[in-house]
Design a protein around this motif. Structure first.
Motif, PDB file in Angstrom:
ATOM      1  N   ASN A 177       0.797  -1.222   0.000  1.00  0.00           N
ATOM      2  CA  ASN A 177       0.000   0.000   0.000  1.00  0.00           C
ATOM      3  C   ASN A 177       0.826   1.267   0.000  1.00  0.00           C
ATOM      4  O   ASN A 177       0.316   2.332  -0.320  1.00  0.00           O
ATOM      5  CB  ASN A 177      -0.940   0.015   1.202  1.00  0.00           C
ATOM      6  N   ASN A 178       2.114   1.164   0.374  1.00  0.00           N
ATOM      7  CA  ASN A 178       2.945   2.361   0.478  1.00  0.00           C
ATOM      8  C   ASN A 178       4.427   1.976   0.487  1.00  0.00           C
ATOM      9  O   ASN A 178       4.773   0.791   0.493  1.00  0.00           O
ATOM     10  CB  ASN A 178       2.578   3.163   1.743  1.00  0.00           C
ATOM     11  N   HIS A 179       5.271   3.006   0.512  1.00  0.00           N
ATOM     12  CA  HIS A 179       6.723   2.787   0.462  1.00  0.00           C
ATOM     13  C   HIS A 179       7.231   2.034   1.688  1.00  0.00           C
ATOM     14  O   HIS A 179       8.142   1.206   1.574  1.00  0.00           O
ATOM     15  CB  HIS A 179       7.454   4.123   0.315  1.00  0.00           C
ATOM     16  N   PHE A 180       6.670   2.297   2.855  1.00  0.00           N
ATOM     17  CA  PHE A 180       7.103   1.600   4.069  1.00  0.00           C
ATOM     18  C   PHE A 180       6.887   0.098   3.928  1.00  0.00           C
ATOM     19  O   PHE A 180       7.769  -0.698   4.249  1.00  0.00           O
ATOM     20  CB  PHE A 180       6.346   2.148   5.286  1.00  0.00           C
ATOM     21  N   GLU A 181       5.705  -0.304   3.447  1.00  0.00           N
ATOM     22  CA  GLU A 181       5.417  -1.730   3.255  1.00  0.00           C
ATOM     23  C   GLU A 181       6.340  -2.325   2.198  1.00  0.00           C
ATOM     24  O   GLU A 181       6.794  -3.462   2.329  1.00  0.00           O
ATOM     25  CB  GLU A 181       3.958  -1.937   2.859  1.00  0.00           C
ATOM     26  N   ARG A 184       9.445  -1.298   1.387  1.00  0.00           N
ATOM     27  CA  ARG A 184      10.793  -1.441   1.955  1.00  0.00           C
ATOM     28  C   ARG A 184      10.872  -2.643   2.888  1.00  0.00           C
ATOM     29  O   ARG A 184      11.796  -3.449   2.805  1.00  0.00           O
ATOM     30  CB  ARG A 184      11.191  -0.163   2.687  1.00  0.00           C
ATOM     31  N   HIS A 185       9.889  -2.798   3.756  1.00  0.00           N
ATOM     32  CA  HIS A 185       9.869  -3.921   4.695  1.00  0.00           C
ATOM     33  C   HIS A 185       9.812  -5.252   3.934  1.00  0.00           C
ATOM     34  O   HIS A 185      10.558  -6.188   4.236  1.00  0.00           O
ATOM     35  CB  HIS A 185       8.682  -3.790   5.653  1.00  0.00           C
ATOM     36  N   TRP A 186       8.925  -5.330   2.939  1.00  0.00           N
ATOM     37  CA  TRP A 186       8.783  -6.566   2.176  1.00  0.00           C
ATOM     38  C   TRP A 186      10.068  -6.908   1.436  1.00  0.00           C
ATOM     39  O   TRP A 186      10.508  -8.062   1.420  1.00  0.00           O
ATOM     40  CB  TRP A 186       7.619  -6.440   1.186  1.00  0.00           C
ATOM     41  N   MET A 187      10.664  -5.918   0.794  1.00  0.00           N
ATOM     42  CA  MET A 187      11.894  -6.156   0.039  1.00  0.00           C
ATOM     43  C   MET A 187      13.046  -6.620   0.939  1.00  0.00           C
ATOM     44  O   MET A 187      13.753  -7.569   0.604  1.00  0.00           O
ATOM     45  CB  MET A 187      12.312  -4.900  -0.725  1.00  0.00           C
ATOM     46  N   LEU A 188      13.220  -5.943   2.062  1.00  0.00           N
ATOM     47  CA  LEU A 188      14.310  -6.325   2.957  1.00  0.00           C
ATOM     48  C   LEU A 188      14.108  -7.742   3.480  1.00  0.00           C
ATOM     49  O   LEU A 188      15.056  -8.526   3.550  1.00  0.00           O
ATOM     50  CB  LEU A 188      14.424  -5.333   4.113  1.00  0.00           C
ATOM     51  N   HIS A 189      12.886  -8.074   3.824  1.00  0.00           N
ATOM     52  CA  HIS A 189      12.587  -9.384   4.405  1.00  0.00           C
ATOM     53  C   HIS A 189      12.557 -10.498   3.350  1.00  0.00           C
ATOM     54  O   HIS A 189      13.133 -11.559   3.562  1.00  0.00           O
ATOM     55  CB  HIS A 189      11.243  -9.313   5.142  1.00  0.00           C
ATOM     56  N   ASN A 190      11.900 -10.272   2.215  1.00  0.00           N
ATOM     57  CA  ASN A 190      11.659 -11.342   1.247  1.00  0.00           C
ATOM     58  C   ASN A 190      12.659 -11.404   0.091  1.00  0.00           C
ATOM     59  O   ASN A 190      12.978 -12.489  -0.375  1.00  0.00           O
ATOM     60  CB  ASN A 190      10.243 -11.208   0.662  1.00  0.00           C
ATOM     61  N   TYR A 191      13.109 -10.271  -0.383  1.00  0.00           N
ATOM     62  CA  TYR A 191      14.031 -10.268  -1.519  1.00  0.00           C
ATOM     63  C   TYR A 191      15.488 -10.328  -1.048  1.00  0.00           C
ATOM     64  O   TYR A 191      16.259 -11.155  -1.513  1.00  0.00           O
ATOM     65  CB  TYR A 191      13.793  -9.029  -2.381  1.00  0.00           C
ATOM     66  N   PHE A 192      15.848  -9.448  -0.123  1.00  0.00           N
ATOM     67  CA  PHE A 192      17.219  -9.424   0.385  1.00  0.00           C
ATOM     68  C   PHE A 192      17.422 -10.362   1.562  1.00  0.00           C
ATOM     69  O   PHE A 192      18.546 -10.601   1.982  1.00  0.00           O
ATOM     70  CB  PHE A 192      17.616  -7.999   0.786  1.00  0.00           C
ATOM     71  N   TYR A 217       1.285   2.704  -6.061  1.00  0.00           N
ATOM     72  CA  TYR A 217       0.660   1.942  -4.978  1.00  0.00           C
ATOM     73  C   TYR A 217      -0.841   2.164  -5.054  1.00  0.00           C
ATOM     74  O   TYR A 217      -1.272   3.222  -5.498  1.00  0.00           O
ATOM     75  CB  TYR A 217       1.158   2.435  -3.613  1.00  0.00           C
ATOM     76  N   PRO A 218      -1.652   1.229  -4.639  1.00  0.00           N
ATOM     77  CA  PRO A 218      -1.294  -0.115  -4.205  1.00  0.00           C
ATOM     78  C   PRO A 218      -0.943  -0.999  -5.401  1.00  0.00           C
ATOM     79  O   PRO A 218      -1.315  -0.712  -6.536  1.00  0.00           O
ATOM     80  CB  PRO A 218      -2.565  -0.614  -3.524  1.00  0.00           C
ATOM     81  N   CYS A 219      -0.226  -2.070  -5.092  1.00  0.00           N
ATOM     82  CA  CYS A 219       0.120  -3.057  -6.108  1.00  0.00           C
ATOM     83  C   CYS A 219       0.375  -4.389  -5.413  1.00  0.00           C
ATOM     84  O   CYS A 219       0.571  -4.446  -4.200  1.00  0.00           O
ATOM     85  CB  CYS A 219       1.348  -2.623  -6.904  1.00  0.00           C
ATOM     86  N   LEU A 220       0.352  -5.445  -6.197  1.00  0.00           N
ATOM     87  CA  LEU A 220       0.756  -6.755  -5.711  1.00  0.00           C
ATOM     88  C   LEU A 220       2.197  -6.958  -6.123  1.00  0.00           C
ATOM     89  O   LEU A 220       2.614  -6.514  -7.197  1.00  0.00           O
ATOM     90  CB  LEU A 220      -0.106  -7.856  -6.317  1.00  0.00           C
ATOM     91  N   VAL A 221       2.950  -7.651  -5.293  1.00  0.00           N
ATOM     92  CA  VAL A 221       4.349  -7.918  -5.605  1.00  0.00           C
ATOM     93  C   VAL A 221       4.637  -9.393  -5.358  1.00  0.00           C
ATOM     94  O   VAL A 221       4.075 -10.011  -4.449  1.00  0.00           O
ATOM     95  CB  VAL A 221       5.296  -7.025  -4.764  1.00  0.00           C
TER      96      VAL A 221
END
Length: 83
Positions: A5-9, A11-19, A47-51
């Motif tokens: 829904n936003n940049h915070f989500e 960043r959190h998703w990328m750090l946790h799931n991608y990196f 945003y919003p988008c699915l990733v």
């Protein structure tokens, strides 16, 4: 697959799931500046988008971040008769 829904989500998703960086005290092979550069380059256009993370058939270790936007979901919903 995750709804962002936003940049915070994002960043959190990328750090946790991608990196695969867990928490703020986790170590990474990348510096904060390098992480920020990658996050900027890989960010969604809206945003919003699915990733989701997808891998290529011929290069299974080469993962890509794929975004699905509102327009695509609306198109699919119309084709499926969902209103």
């Amino acid at each position: 697959m995750q709804l962002l829904n936003n940049h915070f989500e994002y960043r959190h998703w990328m750090l946790h799931n991608y990196f695969m960086i867990e928490g703020t005290d986790s170590t990474s092979l990348l510096s904060e500046e390098e992480l920020d550069e990658y996050l900027f380059e890989l960010r969604p256009r809206d945003y919003p988008c699915l990733v989701t993370i997808t891998s290529q058939t011929h290069q299974p270790l080469n993962n890509e971040v794929t975004y699905i936007y509102r327009e695509q979901i609306a198109d699919w919903a119309e084709k499926m008769g969902v209103s």
